[in-house]
Design a protein around this motif. Structure first.
Motif, PDB file in Angstrom:
ATOM      1  N   LEU A  56       0.822  -1.211   0.000  1.00 44.26           N
ATOM      2  CA  LEU A  56       0.000   0.000   0.000  1.00 44.26           C
ATOM      3  C   LEU A  56       0.860   1.266   0.000  1.00 44.26           C
ATOM      4  N   ALA A  57       1.649   1.467   1.054  1.00 45.86           N
ATOM      5  CA  ALA A  57       2.428   2.705   1.162  1.00 45.86           C
ATOM      6  C   ALA A  57       3.358   2.903  -0.026  1.00 45.86           C
ATOM      7  N   ASP A  58       4.018   1.836  -0.476  1.00 40.79           N
ATOM      8  CA  ASP A  58       4.942   1.962  -1.606  1.00 40.79           C
ATOM      9  C   ASP A  58       4.231   2.383  -2.891  1.00 40.79           C
ATOM     10  N   LYS A  59       2.929   2.181  -2.943  1.00 39.26           N
ATOM     11  CA  LYS A  59       2.140   2.565  -4.113  1.00 39.26           C
ATOM     12  C   LYS A  59       1.404   3.884  -3.897  1.00 39.26           C
ATOM     13  N   GLY A  60       1.768   4.562  -2.798  1.00 36.44           N
ATOM     14  CA  GLY A  60       1.141   5.839  -2.505  1.00 36.44           C
ATOM     15  C   GLY A  60      -0.254   5.712  -1.943  1.00 36.44           C
ATOM     16  N   LEU A  61      -0.613   4.522  -1.489  1.00 37.67           N
ATOM     17  CA  LEU A  61      -1.954   4.288  -0.952  1.00 37.67           C
ATOM     18  C   LEU A  61      -1.944   4.394   0.572  1.00 37.67           C
ATOM     19  N   PRO A  62      -3.035   4.827   1.162  1.00 37.17           N
ATOM     20  CA  PRO A  62      -3.097   4.907   2.636  1.00 37.17           C
ATOM     21  C   PRO A  62      -3.133   3.510   3.259  1.00 37.17           C
ATOM     22  N   LEU A  63      -2.680   3.431   4.492  1.00 39.46           N
ATOM     23  CA  LEU A  63      -2.733   2.161   5.202  1.00 39.46           C
ATOM     24  C   LEU A  63      -4.174   1.839   5.586  1.00 39.46           C
ATOM     25  N   LEU A  64      -4.432   0.583   5.849  1.00 36.72           N
ATOM     26  CA  LEU A  64      -5.798   0.149   6.146  1.00 36.72           C
ATOM     27  C   LEU A  64      -6.321   0.781   7.431  1.00 36.72           C
ATOM     28  N   THR A  65      -7.463   1.419   7.333  1.00 34.84           N
ATOM     29  CA  THR A  65      -8.079   2.019   8.521  1.00 34.84           C
ATOM     30  C   THR A  65      -8.724   0.925   9.379  1.00 34.84           C
ATOM     31  N   LYS A  66      -8.989   1.283  10.606  1.00 38.04           N
ATOM     32  CA  LYS A  66      -9.663   0.341  11.506  1.00 38.04           C
ATOM     33  C   LYS A  66     -11.038  -0.026  10.968  1.00 38.04           C
ATOM     34  N   ALA A  67     -11.732   0.940  10.387  1.00 38.74           N
ATOM     35  CA  ALA A  67     -13.064   0.673   9.854  1.00 38.74           C
ATOM     36  C   ALA A  67     -13.011  -0.383   8.758  1.00 38.74           C
TER      37      ALA A  67
ATOM     38  N   THR B 104     -19.650   2.564   1.276  1.00 37.81           N
ATOM     39  CA  THR B 104     -19.273   3.244   2.514  1.00 37.81           C
ATOM     40  C   THR B 104     -17.768   3.493   2.554  1.00 37.81           C
ATOM     41  N   ALA B 105     -17.341   4.287   3.561  1.00 36.73           N
ATOM     42  CA  ALA B 105     -15.913   4.560   3.731  1.00 36.73           C
ATOM     43  C   ALA B 105     -15.153   3.318   4.189  1.00 36.73           C
ATOM     44  N   ALA B 106     -15.888   2.291   4.615  1.00 34.49           N
ATOM     45  CA  ALA B 106     -15.248   1.054   5.076  1.00 34.49           C
ATOM     46  C   ALA B 106     -15.086   0.031   3.962  1.00 34.49           C
ATOM     47  N   CYS B 107     -15.441   0.388   2.733  1.00 31.60           N
ATOM     48  CA  CYS B 107     -15.251  -0.551   1.627  1.00 31.60           C
ATOM     49  C   CYS B 107     -13.765  -0.722   1.347  1.00 31.60           C
ATOM     50  N   VAL B 108     -13.407  -1.821   0.709  1.00 30.26           N
ATOM     51  CA  VAL B 108     -12.001  -2.080   0.388  1.00 30.26           C
ATOM     52  C   VAL B 108     -11.823  -2.274  -1.108  1.00 30.26           C
ATOM     53  N   THR B 109     -10.643  -1.878  -1.566  1.00 29.69           N
ATOM     54  CA  THR B 109     -10.269  -2.168  -2.947  1.00 29.69           C
ATOM     55  C   THR B 109      -9.766  -3.603  -3.022  1.00 29.69           C
ATOM     56  N   LYS B 110      -9.578  -4.093  -4.240  1.00 27.51           N
ATOM     57  CA  LYS B 110      -9.065  -5.460  -4.385  1.00 27.51           C
ATOM     58  C   LYS B 110      -7.630  -5.559  -3.884  1.00 27.51           C
ATOM     59  N   VAL B 111      -6.867  -4.476  -3.992  1.00 31.22           N
ATOM     60  CA  VAL B 111      -5.498  -4.472  -3.454  1.00 31.22           C
ATOM     61  C   VAL B 111      -5.539  -4.585  -1.937  1.00 31.22           C
ATOM     62  N   GLU B 112      -6.462  -3.844  -1.319  1.00 29.33           N
ATOM     63  CA  GLU B 112      -6.595  -3.914   0.137  1.00 29.33           C
ATOM     64  C   GLU B 112      -7.117  -5.280   0.579  1.00 29.33           C
ATOM     65  N   ALA B 113      -8.064  -5.827  -0.162  1.00 30.93           N
ATOM     66  CA  ALA B 113      -8.605  -7.153   0.164  1.00 30.93           C
ATOM     67  C   ALA B 113      -7.509  -8.213   0.067  1.00 30.93           C
TER      68      ALA B 113
ATOM     69  N   CYS C 152     -15.447  -2.054  -2.818  1.00 35.52           N
ATOM     70  CA  CYS C 152     -15.968  -0.738  -3.202  1.00 35.52           C
ATOM     71  C   CYS C 152     -16.680  -0.821  -4.553  1.00 35.52           C
ATOM     72  N   THR C 153     -17.622   0.077  -4.752  1.00 31.01           N
ATOM     73  CA  THR C 153     -18.367   0.102  -6.018  1.00 31.01           C
ATOM     74  C   THR C 153     -17.435   0.354  -7.192  1.00 31.01           C
ATOM     75  N   THR C 154     -16.350   1.085  -6.959  1.00 28.87           N
ATOM     76  CA  THR C 154     -15.384   1.352  -8.030  1.00 28.87           C
ATOM     77  C   THR C 154     -14.591   0.102  -8.412  1.00 28.87           C
ATOM     78  N   GLU C 155     -14.697  -0.936  -7.592  1.00 28.08           N
ATOM     79  CA  GLU C 155     -14.000  -2.202  -7.856  1.00 28.08           C
ATOM     80  C   GLU C 155     -14.964  -3.285  -8.319  1.00 28.08           C
ATOM     81  N   GLY C 156     -16.200  -2.889  -8.608  1.00 27.88           N
ATOM     82  CA  GLY C 156     -17.194  -3.865  -9.042  1.00 27.88           C
ATOM     83  C   GLY C 156     -18.012  -4.421  -7.904  1.00 27.88           C
ATOM     84  N   GLY C 157     -17.803  -3.892  -6.681  1.00 24.94           N
ATOM     85  CA  GLY C 157     -18.557  -4.354  -5.532  1.00 24.94           C
ATOM     86  C   GLY C 157     -19.806  -3.541  -5.301  1.00 24.94           C
ATOM     87  N   THR C 158     -20.439  -3.752  -4.159  1.00 24.29           N
ATOM     88  CA  THR C 158     -21.691  -3.064  -3.846  1.00 24.29           C
ATOM     89  C   THR C 158     -21.576  -2.173  -2.613  1.00 24.29           C
ATOM     90  N   ASN C 159     -20.378  -2.048  -2.055  1.00 23.13           N
ATOM     91  CA  ASN C 159     -20.192  -1.295  -0.812  1.00 23.13           C
ATOM     92  C   ASN C 159     -19.794   0.143  -1.135  1.00 23.13           C
TER      93      ASN C 159
END
Length: 616
Positions: free
Chosen positions: A285-296, A348-357, A339-346
């Protein structure tokens, strides 16, 4: 040997030599040595003088030249259990008379006074119950992490109040050790000022502290009560569990019974394995400029994993896993968390990308040599035999990840993981890899682990194995041969939580399987060594599943397990199952002795009577 001399030997058996020295002439006369005057023939053996609970003990108790009595204090029933001149108003009260004795056993490690590696010896805090009510038992405790506690040898603080209370309530001698250092749970004391390993300190915490705890507590009890202890028991959780396993392996006659909780076996591997969630977030995540996983996000996906897998026992949601190895939940394929942007239905701010998953799948699977992770449907990481790619096991699905993947202000929230970074640096023999607050005269840590590639991380595992014996005094404590412990007639109960956020229970299962094989299989091993897996249990107690209720999750305590080991050792009542209940009394469940598993028979899903233990 003549009958007369044999009788003398029996009369003096069990008393420390220094108790007999003051009356040696009378003893020899009574046993036929020295004067042969008829006036002494048939005289009873001399009665040893008991130690007093005051400063006279400092001179009177000297089992060897390395042992020093530092502090003695008598507490009467109702006295505040405090060493302060003015005890706080909320101080716990002694429920019975007690004698507190603080010992130091040298020789210690020389060096500059300011260096953490410079020590005077191993500290012990011993609580002696009333002379007339002692039940003949000793209960020793090896603390977790790196044991250290300045309170154990100080004259101003109590190291472990719970042991004082246990001693008073149960008329049992209790003792705790500081492992030979006073700088708390972290390991700066294990490096010498020049940056080289403190091999002396490694030996203290690996094996000598718990061994000396046995020897000196038995000697003190024999001197104080003028009779030897009947039985001696040891308890340890986490690194304390590792220490009592080491005791069984290295000094099998020290304790009659051992309770090992959430054992951190293979420390050179287990500690680096704990850091894997943080490493994954840095590299993926960090090496790709992405934020670390939140608790949510972590909690949302962990909750989804539980919802997918916690009905396996009885068809209803338990809120925790029981069959940990059957859960193959994969968030990369779950539209409800993506997340909906990843083809999912979530949305909310607690949704995850496929990279995070995928990062979460890695945390659950465990460390690999290159950061890869297989499809959970094929390999969910729970086999007790690791593949060539899997360096260590991960967390269980549904376990709260806060302790290993916590984040504060988009930076790792290390907490106790600081000692994990230490082990990686020691394995690599390079302090730059550890935390920035690791202070050493040769140079401080530089958080090098944060930029560590997967390949160097893997190297820390390999080098740790090599250095375990050479440098770390066999801190891994993974010798499976417990036959000397068995032959000594000793017993051991081990237990670990399925939802433990730190210890991977597969490591315990791996050890148990290897150990059992040496004695002819599980049935033979169970004659002296039994293992229980506790669903929902966190690390050394409490609950570990995300969102689990501490009130309604069945639990078991260290004191309950102590009672089980006493029953096994003293009345031959070996536990087949552990009946445990929730603190609020709403749920109960039998916990099965490994390798049996609990099976739902029908009826009230919250009642232990609805379940039975069967072979898996």
């Amino acid at each position: 040997m003549s009958k007369k001399s044999s009788g003398c030997t029996r009369a003096m058996w069990g008393l420390p030599q220094y108790l007999l020295a003051g009356s040696v002439v009378a003893s020899l006369a009574a046993c036929g040595g020295g004067s042969s005057s008829s006036s002494v023939i048939g005289m009873p053996p001399p009665v040893a003088k008991a130690l007093s609970c005051d400063d006279s003990m400092k001179a009177a108790f000297a089992p060897d030249s390395n042992t020093q009595v530092l502090f003695v204090k008598a507490f009467k029933q109702g006295d505040p259990l405090s060493l302060a001149a003015t005890p706080p108003s909320n101080a716990a009260k002694a429920t019975a008379d007690l004698c507190l004795v603080k010992l130091r056993v040298g020789p210690g490690n020389p060096g500059p006074a300011t260096a953490p590696s410079t020590t005077a010896g191993i500290g012990f805090e011993i609580w002696l119950p009333n002379l007339s009510t002692w039940n003949g038992r000793i209960r020793a405790e090896a603390p977790g992490a790196f044991m250290g506690s300045g309170g154990i040898t100080s004259s101003t603080g109590i190291g472990m109040l719970s042991l004082a209370q246990f001693a008073a309530a149960n008329n049992t001698v209790t003792v705790v050790t500081d492992g030979g250092h006073a700088d708390g749970p972290f390991g700066t004391f294990l490096t010498l000022p020049d940056g080289s390993p403190n091999t002396f300190g490694w030996n203290e915490i690996s094996r000598r502290a718990v061994h000396e705890m046995s020897l000196k507590t038995k000697a003190l009890a024999a001197a104080y009560y003028t009779k030897p202890a009947d039985k001696s028991y040891a308890y340890g959780c986490s690194s304390g569990g590792r220490a009592v396993y080491q005791s069984a392996q290295s000094y099998p006659k020290d304790y009659d019974g051992i309770v090992a909780d959430a054992v951190s076996l293979d420390q050179t591997q287990y500690f680096p394995g704990l850091m894997y969630p943080q490493l994954v977030m840095q590299r993926d995540l960090a090496d790709k400029g992405l934020p670390l996983l939140t608790k949510a996000k972590r909690d949302a996906v962990s909750t989804a994993a539980l919802q997918a897998c916690d009905t396996a026992v009885n068809g209803t949601h338990d809120g925790y896993l029981t069959y940990h190895d059957q859960c193959k939940y994969d968030p990369t394929k779950d539209a409800a968390v993506l997340c909906t942007t990843e083809g999912g239905t979530n949305a909310t701010a607690a949704c995850v990308t496929k990279v995070e998953a995928l990062a979460l799948n890695k945390m659950w699977y465990g460390a690999t040599v290159d950061g890869s992770v297989p499809d959970p449907a094929i390999d969910n990481g729970t086999s007790i035999i690791r593949t060539s790619q899997q360096l260590w096991w991960g967390r269980k699905r549904g376990t709260d990840l806060e302790n290993t993947a916590g984040v504060a202000n988009n930076a790792p929230s290390l907490g106790i993981l600081g000692l994990v970074m230490d082990q990686i640096a020691w394995n690599l023999q390079d302090l730059s890899y550890t935390r920035s607050d690791y202070i050493n005269a040769s140079g401080t840590g530089k958080n090098g682990w944060m930029t560590m590639p997967y390949s160097v991380y893997a190297q820390s595992f390999y080098q740790g194995k090599v250095l375990n014996d050479q440098v770390f005094a066999n801190i891994d404590a993974n010798n499976p041969d417990l036959t000397p412990f068995r032959d000594a007639g000793a017993k051991m109960l081990s237990f670990v939580g399925v939802a433990d956020p730190f210890v991977s229970l597969e490591a315990q299962l791996n050890y148990y399987t290897r150990s059992a094989a040496l004695v002819g299989g599980n049935t033979k091993a169970q004659d002296f060594h039994r293992l229980f897996l506790i669903p929902g249990r966190g690390h050394c107690g409490g609950v570990g599943s995300v969102g689990a209720s501490s009130a309604s999750t069945p639990q078991i305590s260290a004191d309950q397990m102590y009672a089980k080991i006493v029953d096994w050792v003293e009345t031959k009542q070996a536990p087949e199952t552990l009946p445990i209940s929730s603190p609020d009394g709403t749920r109960s469940r039998p916990i099965c002795m490994y390798p049996k598993r609990v099976k739902y028979l029908g009826g009230d899903v919250n009642a232990a009577a609805s379940y039975a233990c069967q072979q898996s």
